[in-house]
Design a protein around this motif. Structure first.
Motif, PDB file in Angstrom:
ATOM      1  N   VAL A   1      82.905 138.175  -0.954  1.00  0.00           N
ATOM      2  CA  VAL A   1      83.497 139.087  -1.933  1.00  0.00           C
ATOM      3  C   VAL A   1      82.932 138.770  -3.317  1.00  0.00           C
ATOM      4  O   VAL A   1      82.961 137.623  -3.760  1.00  0.00           O
ATOM      5  CB  VAL A   1      85.035 138.980  -1.953  1.00  0.00           C
ATOM      6  CG1 VAL A   1      85.636 139.849  -3.054  1.00  0.00           C
ATOM      7  CG2 VAL A   1      85.611 139.356  -0.597  1.00  0.00           C
ATOM      8  N   LEU A   2      82.422 139.801  -3.957  1.00  0.00           N
ATOM      9  CA  LEU A   2      81.922 139.700  -5.322  1.00  0.00           C
ATOM     10  C   LEU A   2      82.992 140.238  -6.247  1.00  0.00           C
ATOM     11  O   LEU A   2      83.584 141.294  -5.978  1.00  0.00           O
ATOM     12  CB  LEU A   2      80.641 140.528  -5.469  1.00  0.00           C
ATOM     13  CG  LEU A   2      80.050 140.627  -6.866  1.00  0.00           C
ATOM     14  CD1 LEU A   2      79.557 139.260  -7.328  1.00  0.00           C
ATOM     15  CD2 LEU A   2      78.924 141.642  -6.873  1.00  0.00           C
ATOM     16  N   MET A   3      83.271 139.507  -7.312  1.00  0.00           N
ATOM     17  CA  MET A   3      84.272 139.966  -8.259  1.00  0.00           C
ATOM     18  C   MET A   3      83.767 139.769  -9.677  1.00  0.00           C
ATOM     19  O   MET A   3      82.920 138.917  -9.919  1.00  0.00           O
ATOM     20  CB  MET A   3      85.610 139.263  -8.029  1.00  0.00           C
ATOM     21  CG  MET A   3      85.555 137.764  -8.058  1.00  0.00           C
ATOM     22  SD  MET A   3      86.973 136.968  -7.272  1.00  0.00           S
ATOM     23  CE  MET A   3      86.508 137.022  -5.556  1.00  0.00           C
ATOM     24  N   SER A   4      84.267 140.573 -10.588  1.00  0.00           N
ATOM     25  CA  SER A   4      83.919 140.406 -11.995  1.00  0.00           C
ATOM     26  C   SER A   4      85.101 140.842 -12.845  1.00  0.00           C
ATOM     27  O   SER A   4      85.910 141.667 -12.435  1.00  0.00           O
ATOM     28  CB  SER A   4      82.671 141.213 -12.348  1.00  0.00           C
ATOM     29  OG  SER A   4      82.905 142.588 -12.183  1.00  0.00           O
ATOM     30  N   ARG A   5      85.167 140.221 -14.010  1.00  0.00           N
ATOM     31  CA  ARG A   5      86.235 140.545 -14.943  1.00  0.00           C
ATOM     32  C   ARG A   5      85.592 141.191 -16.167  1.00  0.00           C
ATOM     33  O   ARG A   5      84.725 140.609 -16.796  1.00  0.00           O
ATOM     34  CB  ARG A   5      87.020 139.300 -15.343  1.00  0.00           C
ATOM     35  CG  ARG A   5      88.227 139.643 -16.157  1.00  0.00           C
ATOM     36  CD  ARG A   5      89.256 138.535 -16.257  1.00  0.00           C
ATOM     37  NE  ARG A   5      89.756 137.976 -15.029  1.00  0.00           N
ATOM     38  CZ  ARG A   5      90.695 138.513 -14.243  1.00  0.00           C
ATOM     39  NH1 ARG A   5      91.205 139.685 -14.529  1.00  0.00           N
ATOM     40  NH2 ARG A   5      91.113 137.886 -13.168  1.00  0.00           N
ATOM     41  N   ASP A   6      86.014 142.419 -16.470  1.00  0.00           N
ATOM     42  CA  ASP A   6      85.486 143.149 -17.621  1.00  0.00           C
ATOM     43  C   ASP A   6      86.010 142.543 -18.923  1.00  0.00           C
ATOM     44  O   ASP A   6      86.948 141.743 -18.911  1.00  0.00           O
ATOM     45  CB  ASP A   6      85.897 144.628 -17.550  1.00  0.00           C
ATOM     46  CG  ASP A   6      85.215 145.358 -16.401  1.00  0.00           C
ATOM     47  OD1 ASP A   6      84.124 144.932 -15.980  1.00  0.00           O
ATOM     48  OD2 ASP A   6      85.785 146.360 -15.924  1.00  0.00           O
TER      49      ASP A   6
ATOM     50  N   ALA B   1      81.548 136.578 -13.622  1.00  0.00           N
ATOM     51  CA  ALA B   1      81.559 137.096 -12.257  1.00  0.00           C
ATOM     52  C   ALA B   1      81.799 135.938 -11.304  1.00  0.00           C
ATOM     53  O   ALA B   1      81.599 134.773 -11.645  1.00  0.00           O
ATOM     54  CB  ALA B   1      80.235 137.786 -11.937  1.00  0.00           C
ATOM     55  N   GLY B   2      82.230 136.262 -10.096  1.00  0.00           N
ATOM     56  CA  GLY B   2      82.460 135.245  -9.083  1.00  0.00           C
ATOM     57  C   GLY B   2      82.028 135.757  -7.726  1.00  0.00           C
ATOM     58  O   GLY B   2      82.031 136.965  -7.475  1.00  0.00           O
ATOM     59  N   LEU B   3      81.654 134.845  -6.875  1.00  0.00           N
ATOM     60  CA  LEU B   3      81.275 135.190  -5.511  1.00  0.00           C
ATOM     61  C   LEU B   3      81.986 134.222  -4.581  1.00  0.00           C
ATOM     62  O   LEU B   3      81.806 133.007  -4.683  1.00  0.00           O
ATOM     63  CB  LEU B   3      79.752 135.076  -5.326  1.00  0.00           C
ATOM     64  CG  LEU B   3      79.204 135.506  -3.970  1.00  0.00           C
ATOM     65  CD1 LEU B   3      79.360 137.015  -3.794  1.00  0.00           C
ATOM     66  CD2 LEU B   3      77.744 135.114  -3.832  1.00  0.00           C
ATOM     67  N   ALA B   4      82.847 134.764  -3.724  1.00  0.00           N
ATOM     68  CA  ALA B   4      83.547 133.965  -2.727  1.00  0.00           C
ATOM     69  C   ALA B   4      82.830 134.155  -1.395  1.00  0.00           C
ATOM     70  O   ALA B   4      82.650 135.287  -0.938  1.00  0.00           O
ATOM     71  CB  ALA B   4      85.004 134.392  -2.614  1.00  0.00           C
ATOM     72  N   VAL B   5      82.413 133.061  -0.798  1.00  0.00           N
ATOM     73  CA  VAL B   5      81.670 133.100   0.462  1.00  0.00           C
ATOM     74  C   VAL B   5      82.432 132.279   1.490  1.00  0.00           C
ATOM     75  O   VAL B   5      82.665 131.081   1.289  1.00  0.00           O
ATOM     76  CB  VAL B   5      80.245 132.522   0.298  1.00  0.00           C
ATOM     77  CG1 VAL B   5      79.469 132.629   1.596  1.00  0.00           C
ATOM     78  CG2 VAL B   5      79.501 133.206  -0.845  1.00  0.00           C
TER      79      VAL B   5
ATOM     80  N   GLU C   1      84.348 127.103   5.924  1.00  0.00           N
ATOM     81  CA  GLU C   1      84.542 126.668   4.550  1.00  0.00           C
ATOM     82  C   GLU C   1      84.493 127.870   3.621  1.00  0.00           C
ATOM     83  O   GLU C   1      83.931 128.910   3.965  1.00  0.00           O
ATOM     84  CB  GLU C   1      83.466 125.665   4.163  1.00  0.00           C
ATOM     85  CG  GLU C   1      83.499 124.432   5.040  1.00  0.00           C
ATOM     86  CD  GLU C   1      82.469 123.397   4.669  1.00  0.00           C
ATOM     87  OE1 GLU C   1      81.938 123.455   3.552  1.00  0.00           O
ATOM     88  OE2 GLU C   1      82.203 122.531   5.505  1.00  0.00           O
ATOM     89  N   ILE C   2      85.089 127.691   2.468  1.00  0.00           N
ATOM     90  CA  ILE C   2      85.053 128.728   1.434  1.00  0.00           C
ATOM     91  C   ILE C   2      84.378 128.132   0.214  1.00  0.00           C
ATOM     92  O   ILE C   2      84.752 127.055  -0.257  1.00  0.00           O
ATOM     93  CB  ILE C   2      86.470 129.208   1.060  1.00  0.00           C
ATOM     94  CG1 ILE C   2      87.173 129.776   2.291  1.00  0.00           C
ATOM     95  CG2 ILE C   2      86.399 130.240  -0.065  1.00  0.00           C
ATOM     96  CD1 ILE C   2      88.635 130.090   2.068  1.00  0.00           C
ATOM     97  N   LEU C   3      83.392 128.841  -0.259  1.00  0.00           N
ATOM     98  CA  LEU C   3      82.658 128.438  -1.451  1.00  0.00           C
ATOM     99  C   LEU C   3      82.904 129.510  -2.504  1.00  0.00           C
ATOM    100  O   LEU C   3      82.718 130.696  -2.230  1.00  0.00           O
ATOM    101  CB  LEU C   3      81.165 128.347  -1.116  1.00  0.00           C
ATOM    102  CG  LEU C   3      80.191 128.035  -2.234  1.00  0.00           C
ATOM    103  CD1 LEU C   3      80.427 126.622  -2.757  1.00  0.00           C
ATOM    104  CD2 LEU C   3      78.762 128.165  -1.714  1.00  0.00           C
ATOM    105  N   PHE C   4      83.359 129.095  -3.685  1.00  0.00           N
ATOM    106  CA  PHE C   4      83.553 130.061  -4.767  1.00  0.00           C
ATOM    107  C   PHE C   4      82.646 129.689  -5.917  1.00  0.00           C
ATOM    108  O   PHE C   4      82.695 128.577  -6.430  1.00  0.00           O
ATOM    109  CB  PHE C   4      85.009 130.099  -5.232  1.00  0.00           C
ATOM    110  CG  PHE C   4      85.235 131.091  -6.338  1.00  0.00           C
ATOM    111  CD1 PHE C   4      85.085 132.453  -6.096  1.00  0.00           C
ATOM    112  CD2 PHE C   4      85.571 130.674  -7.613  1.00  0.00           C
ATOM    113  CE1 PHE C   4      85.269 133.385  -7.116  1.00  0.00           C
ATOM    114  CE2 PHE C   4      85.762 131.596  -8.624  1.00  0.00           C
ATOM    115  CZ  PHE C   4      85.610 132.950  -8.375  1.00  0.00           C
TER     116      PHE C   4
END
Length: 139
Positions: free
Chosen positions: A41-46, A94-98, A7-10
């Motif tokens: 994956v950790l992501m962030s938008r400035d 920010a976001g974290l996709a697991v 599964e993918i959790l965002f």
């Protein structure tokens, strides 16, 4: 190698949400063997809209709590996947996709198959929909 349902959790959050807090939530099911994190994956938008994405299992200088979280060295999330998740991130978010495997389900499916039966459908119902269904049934 046999694999279970994946599964993918965002998760999306303000940048004030601590990664240590998220790691503390993910750690117990990983350490108990209920799930296995395959990719993260950790992501962030400035504020200017630019996106940063970091593959957690390859990153250096992470907070100790997150750095110690066991994550397989896989890159299952593609750039297109990350772009899809990132499209929902507003500046300053920010976001974290697991990506994780349901280990308990892998073992159960293996045992089911050993009986000669097959799993024909595996469906995940979001928690909000479960709450609505129970509320509807109660009224």
């Amino acid at each position: 190698m046999e694999r279970g349902p994946v599964e993918i959790l965002f998760l999306s959050m303000s940048e004030e949400v601590g990664l240590n807090d998220l790691a503390a939530v993910l750690r117990p099911p990983v350490e108990s063997g209920v799930i296995r994190i395959i990719d993260c994956v950790l992501m962030s938008r400035d504020a200017d809209g630019s996106l940063r994405a970091v593959d957690i299992e390859e990153a250096e200088g992470l907070p100790a709590e997150l750095a110690g979280l066991q994550i397989d060295a896989n890159d299952l999330l593609s750039d297109a996947d990350i772009d899809l998740f990132a499209a929902s991130l507003a500046p300053g978010r920010a976001g974290l996709a697991v990506v994780y495997e349901q280990v308990w389900a892998r073992e159960t499916v293996s045992r089911i198959r050993s009986t000669g039966a097959e799993v024909e459908l595996f469906l995940r119902v979001p928690p909000e929909d479960v709450d609505l269904a129970f509320a509807s049934a109660a009224s």
